[in-house]
Scaffold this active site. Structure first.
Site, PDB file in Angstrom:
ATOM      1  N   GLN A  12      43.674  41.775  34.048  1.00 45.00           N
ATOM      2  CA  GLN A  12      43.950  40.683  34.983  1.00 45.00           C
ATOM      3  C   GLN A  12      44.534  41.260  36.287  1.00 45.00           C
ATOM      4  OE1 GLN A  12      45.258  39.965  31.511  1.00 45.00           O
ATOM      5  NE2 GLN A  12      43.179  39.311  31.179  1.00 45.00           N
ATOM      6  N   GLY A  36      37.946  41.499  31.437  1.00 49.44           N
ATOM      7  CA  GLY A  36      36.575  41.983  31.503  1.00 49.44           C
ATOM      8  C   GLY A  36      36.465  43.109  32.502  1.00 49.44           C
ATOM      9  N   HIS A  37      36.213  44.328  32.023  1.00 50.00           N
ATOM     10  CA  HIS A  37      36.077  45.480  32.905  1.00 50.00           C
ATOM     11  C   HIS A  37      34.635  45.966  32.847  1.00 50.00           C
ATOM     12  CE1 HIS A  37      40.668  46.434  32.705  1.00 50.00           C
ATOM     13  NE2 HIS A  37      40.390  45.316  33.320  1.00 50.00           N
ATOM     14  N   ASP A  88      39.822  40.872  38.619  1.00 51.69           N
ATOM     15  CA  ASP A  88      38.440  41.114  39.058  1.00 51.69           C
ATOM     16  C   ASP A  88      38.382  42.036  40.271  1.00 51.69           C
ATOM     17  OD1 ASP A  88      37.459  39.145  37.124  1.00 51.69           O
ATOM     18  OD2 ASP A  88      38.220  37.637  38.507  1.00 51.69           O
ATOM     19  N   LYS A 126      38.862  47.226  38.427  1.00 47.61           N
ATOM     20  CA  LYS A 126      39.696  48.229  37.773  1.00 47.61           C
ATOM     21  C   LYS A 126      38.908  49.096  36.804  1.00 47.61           C
ATOM     22  CE  LYS A 126      42.458  44.970  36.330  1.00 47.61           C
ATOM     23  NZ  LYS A 126      41.919  43.836  37.114  1.00 47.61           N
TER      24      LYS A 126
END
Length: 446
Positions: free
Chosen positions: A236, A50-51, A23, A26
């Site tokens: 991650q 999740g990006h 988080d 990125k």
């Protein structure tokens, strides 16, 4: 004399990894860097990542497809180190295509990717439910089947995307694997799954998925030697790495820069620069030790400020992220493991308005001083952070694009981060949009 395999023009390749517990922001940085790249590669994890990207004020959340998909003409690759849920993949493709963005002609997926199937997710959720009811406590997985899919890979029984090309082979493998997973589901008190539903569900994805399958490693090598710049996108963060993170409160893959080679199918000599993405404070989702954690439920507290101003909720799960001060001792380990060439600091603007800012420079453990994160999660939980306090700033940093525009104390804070980590800061993100970026040294020109 050049070897024939590397004769001609060659590109420059950058690896982007998170240096904390994920988080870190990125997705935005990968999107920003793809202005100078012709290909973006995912090399580990699954759709538990999740990006979030904000482009022209429009927010887009990606979980499996590389962030480069938001740039016209950029090729997107999913390497063999990624576990793929084909049903989710099709859902994500449809969602992006609904924005008017071409996906399928630009997406190349390794046929060696293990498949995540509904039985994996069922086992994942049943295990977490069992842990929650026991004294051990939950790991904090997303329940999407990532871990069980990686287990099958390591045990040499995984069903791969290439099996979609061979229906009879797929059915035989699925029959054998389902028997094993149904046995565990029964032991966990969960409902077993039926073969016809799983087989039909997998085959329903074949017509779209199979045309996108490719020998990704070979494609990447050839793209590189003809001059393409490649960007390897980690998911991650380092402290969630299966080997180097706060085990067992970790993910099921290697999140570190070195895995970009193995997870994409190219040699480590093709990785030229490692950009470590570091949030200006620290967060983590799920269970596990967190030495600098702050209380978030008290209005007016620093933890509450970080949580609310930073909008700290998981992109995939929606869970509130735990928040705390920057941990330089943990960052030191991340910098060494990844061989970080330069840092990008994100969410600096969240610290605006705080009267003072603290940084953990080390820990006390059993009467000893430590300057790096311990390897044992129990030792981390027992460690007492040693803080250094710096003055805060009142002027906003949001949206700034020049180093000299930053408040003096914000610059001092960043300079102290460099001192403590011994890695230069090459970029600073001052907001969620592409343009909210201060560039000090470009990864593709460094």
């Amino acid at each position: 004399m050049q070897h024939p395999l590397i004769r001609g023009t060659v590109g420059r390749n950058v690896v982007v990894v998170g240096t904390q517990w994920g988080d870190e922001g990125k997705g935005k940085i990968v999107d920003w860097l793809t202005d100078h790249a012709q290909g973006v590669v995912r090399f580990q994890g699954g759709h538990n990542a999740g990006h979030t990207l904000v482009i022209g004020g429009r927010k887009t959340a990606l979980q499996l497809i590389p962030s480069g998909v938001m740039r016209d003409g950029v090729a997107c690759y999913i390497g063999n180190g990624v576990v793929v849920d084909p049903t989710h993949l099709l859902t994500e493709i449809a969602r992006i295509e609904a924005l008017g963005i071409d996906v399928r002609s630009r997406l190349h997926i390794s046929e060696a990717c293990p498949m995540i199937l509904p039985m994996h997710a069922a086992v994942d959720r049943a295990r977490e439910a069992r842990r929650e009811s026991s004294s051990g406590g939950k790991i904090g997985t997303t329940g999407k089947g990532i871990g069980p899919a990686y287990e099958d890979k390591v045990a040499r029984r995984a069903i791969r995307l290439q099996d979609l090309k061979h229906p009879d082979r797929l059915k035989a493998k699925l029959t054998e694997l389902l028997e094993r997973h149904n046995a565990e589901l029964s032991l966990l008190g969960a409902q077993p799954l039926a073969l016809p539903e799983l087989y039909d569900g997998a085959m329903a994805t074949a017509d779209i998925v199979v045309p996108m399958l490719a020998d990704v490693g070979w494609r990447l090598f050839n793209a590189h030697r003809t001059g393409d710049n490649l960007l390897f996108e980690g998911a991650q963060g380092t402290l969630l790495d299966i080997d180097h993170g706060t085990y067992p409160f970790v993910t099921s893959s290697n999140c570190v820069a070195g895995n970009a080679a193995a997870g994409a199918g190219i040699g480590p000599g093709l990785l030229h620069y490692v950009l470590g993405i570091t949030k200006a404070y620290t967060t983590r989702v799920g269970s596990g030790p967190f030495p600098t954690e702050l209380t978030m439920d008290e209005p007016g507290s620093v933890g509450h400020h970080l949580s609310t101003v930073g909008q700290e909720r998981g992109t995939v799960t929606g869970r509130a992220r735990r928040c705390g001060w920057l941990d330089a001792a943990a960052l030191r380990r991340a910098m060494v493991i990844n061989g970080v060439s330069g840092q990008c600091i994100t969410k600096l603007d969240v610290l605006d308005g705080l009267p003072e800012i603290r940084i953990a420079v080390g820990y006390r453990l059993d009467g000893r001083m430590l300057d790096v994160l311990p390897m044992d999660a129990d030792d981390i939980a027992r460690s007492e952070p040693v803080f250094e306090t710096l003055p805060g700033w009142t002027d906003t940093t949001a949206g700034l694009t020049n180093w000299e525009q930053l408040p003096a104390n914000a610059r001092r804070y960043l300079e102290r981060m460099e001192d403590l980590t011994q890695v230069p800061i090459d970029m600073v993100s001052t907001g969620p949009d592409r343009v909210h970026t201060i560039l000090l040294r470009h990864p593709y020109r460094a």
